[in-house]
Design an enzyme around this catalytic site. Structure first.
Site, PDB file in Angstrom:
ATOM      1  N   ASP A 287      -4.313   7.501  -2.855  1.00  0.00           N
ATOM      2  CA  ASP A 287      -4.139   9.136  -3.021  1.00  0.00           C
ATOM      3  C   ASP A 287      -5.308  10.294  -2.807  1.00  0.00           C
ATOM      4  OD1 ASP A 287      -1.361  10.573  -4.549  1.00  0.00           O
ATOM      5  OD2 ASP A 287      -3.250  12.254  -4.348  1.00  0.00           O
TER       6      ASP A 287
ATOM      7  N   ILE B  50       7.250  11.168  -5.802  1.00  0.00           N
ATOM      8  CA  ILE B  50       8.227   9.851  -5.235  1.00  0.00           C
ATOM      9  C   ILE B  50       6.985   8.984  -5.202  1.00  0.00           C
ATOM     10  CG2 ILE B  50       9.532   8.747  -3.234  1.00  0.00           C
ATOM     11  CD1 ILE B  50      10.443  11.715  -2.672  1.00  0.00           C
TER      12      ILE B  50
ATOM     13  N   LEU C  18       0.805  -0.864   0.038  1.00  0.00           N
ATOM     14  CA  LEU C  18       0.313   0.314   0.025  1.00  0.00           C
ATOM     15  C   LEU C  18       0.357   0.970   0.205  1.00  0.00           C
ATOM     16  CD1 LEU C  18      -2.569   1.626   0.175  1.00  0.00           C
ATOM     17  CD2 LEU C  18      -2.150   1.366   2.959  1.00  0.00           C
ATOM     18  N   VAL C  19       0.904   2.119  -1.072  1.00  0.00           N
ATOM     19  CA  VAL C  19       1.731   3.262  -1.142  1.00  0.00           C
ATOM     20  C   VAL C  19       0.345   4.446  -1.284  1.00  0.00           C
ATOM     21  CG1 VAL C  19       3.133   4.210  -2.615  1.00  0.00           C
ATOM     22  CG2 VAL C  19       3.176   2.146  -2.194  1.00  0.00           C
TER      23      VAL C  19
ATOM     24  N   TYR D 118       6.626  22.359   7.896  1.00  0.00           N
ATOM     25  CA  TYR D 118       7.303  20.814   6.825  1.00  0.00           C
ATOM     26  C   TYR D 118       8.414  20.234   8.068  1.00  0.00           C
ATOM     27  CZ  TYR D 118       9.197  18.612   3.169  1.00  0.00           C
ATOM     28  OH  TYR D 118       8.979  16.685   2.266  1.00  0.00           O
TER      29      TYR D 118
ATOM     30  N   SER E 182       1.570  10.744  -7.397  1.00  0.00           N
ATOM     31  CA  SER E 182       2.684  11.912  -8.040  1.00  0.00           C
ATOM     32  C   SER E 182       4.008  11.472  -7.366  1.00  0.00           C
ATOM     33  CB  SER E 182       1.642  12.072  -8.341  1.00  0.00           C
ATOM     34  OG  SER E 182       2.046  13.587  -6.322  1.00  0.00           O
TER      35      SER E 182
END
Ligand code: CAA
Length: 254
Positions: free
Chosen positions: A44, A25, A17-18, A162, A23
């Site tokens: 996504d 990386i 699972l990504v 960030y 988009s």
């Protein structure tokens, strides 16, 4: 013949699972993991881009699904969906979903600070929590890879939100590694430097002119140069790695 030298796909039999798979990386991670034999669920916020990634992988065993990592219900729905579709939980998870909202500290609103922390840090927490619970329940073991950033270590002008979120991801990853190791689940972080993605394309040219000379290899990285490490860490070849933070920066700032 020395069979130990034969090439075997690193991730055959694995289910990946990504997040952020639509988009940058995340998409490259999906491509490299599929090349290495994993079945891939690209998730996504932008469902169309997740489905595009799955189409690029060109086999019906891969899918693209919508996922808002800031919503526990959305993460739970994806975890359920994976189990329903494949009959098992994902045993490799790569947390790539992340955003920037750069602003100097003097101008940064609470909303801008929290929006980035919400996606990058809370999102990584939620996905790690729910996917590792599913791995534990199914007694499968697994590997979780969190995309942090070199900025979490060194800081970067304009990135207070960030940098804080990515430093948080590193500390969170080490804690997850300590809690989950006894369940056969490894958890590692990757610290990319400046990689050619839509995120870095948004950096003003005058700033890139300052940053690129700090990169020893003299150029931004390519997404697949991070994805190769993500696939390795996800695989059993990294069976003695957990709680690590590995830099992929072309030598930025050393
Ligand atoms: N490094 C060094 N100098 C920087 C800088 C940075 N990251 N960001 C800004 N500066 C400099 C500018 O060049 C400028 O210098 P001068 O006054 O000499 O011209 C000064 O700081 C003020 O910047 P701006 O004039 O641009 O001020 P602004 O208020 O209009 O905008 C900003 C501020 C939104 C932070 C804008 O400068 C910006 O977008 N900077 C880029 C921030 C950045 O590096 N983001 C990385 C995104 S990629 C990523 O995050 C992936 C990863 O993990 C590495």
């Amino acid at each position: 013949v020395n069979r130990s030298l034969w090439y075997v796909a690193m991730l055959s039999g694995k289910l990946a699972l990504v997040t952020g798979g639509g988009s940058g990386i995340g998409r490259a991670v999906c491509q490299v993991m599929a090349r290495e034999g994993a079945r891939v669920v690209a998730a996504d916020l932008n469902e169309a881009s997740a489905k595009e990634t799955a189409a690029l992988l060109a086999s019906a065993e891969h899918v693209g699904v919508p996922l808002d990592v800031t919503s526990e219900e959305s993460v739970a729905a994806v975890v359920r969906g994976v189990r329903d579709r494949y009959g098992a939980p994902a045993d490799c998870v790569v947390n790539c979903a992340g955003i920037t909202a750069d602003s100097m500290l003097k101008d940064m609103s609470v909303e801008t600070f929290m929006r980035v922390v919400d996606v990058n840090l809370k999102g990584t927490f939620l996905v790690t929590k729910l996917t590792s619970n599913a791995m534990i329940e199914a007694k499968v073991g697994g590997s979780i890879v969190n995309i942090a950033s070199i900025v979490g270590k060194g800081g970067n002008i304009g990135q207070g939100n960030y940098a804080a979120s990515k430093a948080g991801v590193e500390g969170f990853t080490r804690t997850a590694a300590k809690e989950l190791g006894r369940k056969g689940i490894r958890c590692n972080a990757i610290l990319p430097g400046f990689i050619d993605t839509p995120m870095v394309a948004a950096v003003p040219e005058k700033v890139m002119k300052l940053l690129v000379p700090l990169i020893v290899l003299g150029r931004p990285g390519r997404p697949e140069e991070v994805a190769e490490l993500a696939a390795f860490l996800a695989s059993d070849r990294a069976s003695y790695m957990t709680g690590a933070s590995v830099e992929v920066t072309g030598g930025y700032g050393i």
